[in-house]
Design a protein around this motif. Structure first.
Motif, PDB file in Angstrom:
ATOM      1  N   ILE A 144       0.852  -1.176   0.000  1.00 38.67           N
ATOM      2  CA  ILE A 144       0.000   0.000   0.000  1.00 38.67           C
ATOM      3  C   ILE A 144       0.894   1.235   0.000  1.00 38.67           C
ATOM      4  O   ILE A 144       1.557   1.516   0.988  1.00 38.67           O
ATOM      5  N   THR A 148       2.624  10.380  -0.824  1.00 36.42           N
ATOM      6  CA  THR A 148       1.439  11.078  -1.317  1.00 36.42           C
ATOM      7  C   THR A 148       1.734  11.925  -2.544  1.00 36.42           C
ATOM      8  O   THR A 148       2.877  12.246  -2.851  1.00 36.42           O
ATOM      9  N   LEU A 205      -4.001   1.941   5.863  1.00 40.61           N
ATOM     10  CA  LEU A 205      -2.601   1.855   5.459  1.00 40.61           C
ATOM     11  C   LEU A 205      -1.903   0.689   6.133  1.00 40.61           C
ATOM     12  O   LEU A 205      -0.988   0.088   5.582  1.00 40.61           O
ATOM     13  N   GLY A 213      -7.020  -1.298   0.743  1.00 46.56           N
ATOM     14  CA  GLY A 213      -6.113  -0.201   0.468  1.00 46.56           C
ATOM     15  C   GLY A 213      -6.852   1.050   0.030  1.00 46.56           C
ATOM     16  O   GLY A 213      -7.885   1.405   0.586  1.00 46.56           O
ATOM     17  N   TRP A 214      -6.306   1.705  -0.985  1.00 53.46           N
ATOM     18  CA  TRP A 214      -6.909   2.951  -1.474  1.00 53.46           C
ATOM     19  C   TRP A 214      -8.310   2.749  -2.033  1.00 53.46           C
ATOM     20  O   TRP A 214      -9.057   3.708  -2.201  1.00 53.46           O
ATOM     21  N   ARG A 215      -8.695   1.518  -2.327  1.00 51.38           N
ATOM     22  CA  ARG A 215     -10.032   1.243  -2.853  1.00 51.38           C
ATOM     23  C   ARG A 215     -11.045   0.976  -1.737  1.00 51.38           C
ATOM     24  O   ARG A 215     -12.175   0.597  -1.999  1.00 51.38           O
ATOM     25  N   ARG A 220     -13.936   5.442   2.222  1.00 49.61           N
ATOM     26  CA  ARG A 220     -14.664   6.378   1.343  1.00 49.61           C
ATOM     27  C   ARG A 220     -15.970   6.812   1.994  1.00 49.61           C
ATOM     28  O   ARG A 220     -16.331   7.987   1.968  1.00 49.61           O
ATOM     29  N   GLU A 248      -6.304  13.659  -0.713  1.00 53.44           N
ATOM     30  CA  GLU A 248      -5.317  12.648  -1.100  1.00 53.44           C
ATOM     31  C   GLU A 248      -5.972  11.287  -1.294  1.00 53.44           C
ATOM     32  O   GLU A 248      -5.698  10.579  -2.272  1.00 53.44           O
ATOM     33  N   PHE A 249      -6.852  10.913  -0.361  1.00 53.36           N
ATOM     34  CA  PHE A 249      -7.515   9.613  -0.482  1.00 53.36           C
ATOM     35  C   PHE A 249      -8.344   9.539  -1.766  1.00 53.36           C
ATOM     36  O   PHE A 249      -8.289   8.540  -2.493  1.00 53.36           O
ATOM     37  N   GLN A 252      -6.202   9.035  -4.807  1.00 57.26           N
ATOM     38  CA  GLN A 252      -5.707   7.666  -4.932  1.00 57.26           C
ATOM     39  C   GLN A 252      -6.855   6.683  -5.190  1.00 57.26           C
ATOM     40  O   GLN A 252      -6.698   5.719  -5.946  1.00 57.26           O
ATOM     41  N   HIS A 253      -8.000   6.933  -4.563  1.00 57.68           N
ATOM     42  CA  HIS A 253      -9.142   6.010  -4.686  1.00 57.68           C
ATOM     43  C   HIS A 253      -9.657   5.941  -6.123  1.00 57.68           C
ATOM     44  O   HIS A 253     -10.008   4.853  -6.614  1.00 57.68           O
ATOM     45  N   ARG A 255      -7.960   6.954  -8.847  1.00 52.57           N
ATOM     46  CA  ARG A 255      -6.872   7.014  -9.827  1.00 52.57           C
ATOM     47  C   ARG A 255      -7.100   5.975 -10.926  1.00 52.57           C
ATOM     48  O   ARG A 255      -7.326   4.791 -10.652  1.00 52.57           O
TER      49      ARG A 255
END
Length: 288
Positions: A144, A148, A205, A213-215, A220, A248-249, A252-253, A255
């Motif tokens: 992960i 950033t 994290l 992770g970011w997903r 969210r 930031e989240f 990445q989420h 992306r």
């Protein structure tokens, strides 16, 4: 710390009689020196009560040794391990260094009267958990990424370090005063508080509790009601900036994925505004 090193509140809130404060501070500085640690003290000097954040190496063995010596030191000056706040897990194991066995046994008997099954706040004061059993220092697994896209200058571009800023003070959970945190005040659910969101980011994290992770859908959802009002940046005593962490989240989420339409409409506002004057002029030249 001023140089960017992380500092922790493990030895926090000790107090001595005001007349012993000078001697205690000199001995405490020597204790820090022996352990190779730094920690600025602040708080209520007139009352002999001090707060301190120390650059502990929580991965090493020195944390326990320091805590035990610090407890013995404050007791030798006739002081208390906790002068203003509670003992909690950080100091419950050390209480026998301040109280006699008879007093500790009385604490246990008193608690048993009201909590015979030991369900209320277990592992605190009586029958305590080890002071170093649950230190929250795990860094996110390599799978992960924590580097950033936003600068996060105060945390060296590390969202994991930023999420560790929250030490659980809970000022964001207050019902009045200040501006933090509006979404928690509306929902009364901790996952919608600054503290709850910081914890979810850390667990995301870390990868041990919140998966994906970011997903992560849980993170969210918790961030969805964040107004990005920067109230936490203003009111939080450790400068948690959830609006920035949310940005930031979301970056990445989503992306390399389609975003909700609102992201495009709002995100392209600067472009629409730049094009607006020319569009207005063009429409003004249209003849009907």
């Amino acid at each position: 710390m001023p140089d960017g090193a992380e500092a922790w509140s493990g030895w926090e809130d000790a107090a001595v009689p005001p007349g012993r404060l000078g001697a205690y501070l000199r001995d405490f500085d020597r204790l820090l020196g022996r352990h190779g640690r730094r920690g600025p003290t602040y708080g209520h000097y007139g009352d002999g009560c001090l707060h301190v954040r120390i650059d502990f190496d929580l991965h090493g063995p020195g944390y326990r040794a320091f805590m035990e010596e610090a407890a013995d030191l404050v007791v030798s000056h006739g002081g208390s391990l906790s002068g203003e706040h509670g003992d909690g897990q950080a100091r419950s194991e050390l209480l026998p260094r301040m109280y006699s066995p008879e007093i500790m046994a009385a604490f246990g008997r008193f608690k048993a009267i009201f909590d015979p099954r030991g369900l209320m706040n277990p592992g605190r004061i009586v029958d305590p958990l080890p002071l170093d059993a649950d230190l929250r220092v795990v860094i996110a697994p390599a799978r992960i990424p924590v580097r950033t896209s936003l600068a996060l200058h105060a945390d060296h571009g590390d969202l994991a370090a930023a999420s560790r800023r929250c030490v659980g003070v809970g000022k964001c959970l207050t019902a009045s005063g200040g501006v933090m945190c509006p979404s928690y005040r509306a929902t009364r659910e901790e996952k919608h508080s600054t503290r709850g969101r910081a914890r979810l980011l850390f667990d995301m994290l870390n990868g041990s509790v919140v998966r994906g992770g970011w997903r992560s859908a849980e993170v969210r959802e918790a961030l969805d009601l964040c107004l990005s009002c920067k109230g936490c940046k203003r009111d939080c005593p450790v400068d948690v900036d959830m609006a920035t962490y949310k940005a930031e989240f979301l970056h990445q989420h989503y992306r390399r994925r389609l975003r909700p339409m609102s992201h495009y409409s709002m995100g392209f506002l600067p472009l629409w505004l730049a094009l607006a004057p020319g569009l207005v002029r063009a429409l003004g030249d249209v003849r009907v």
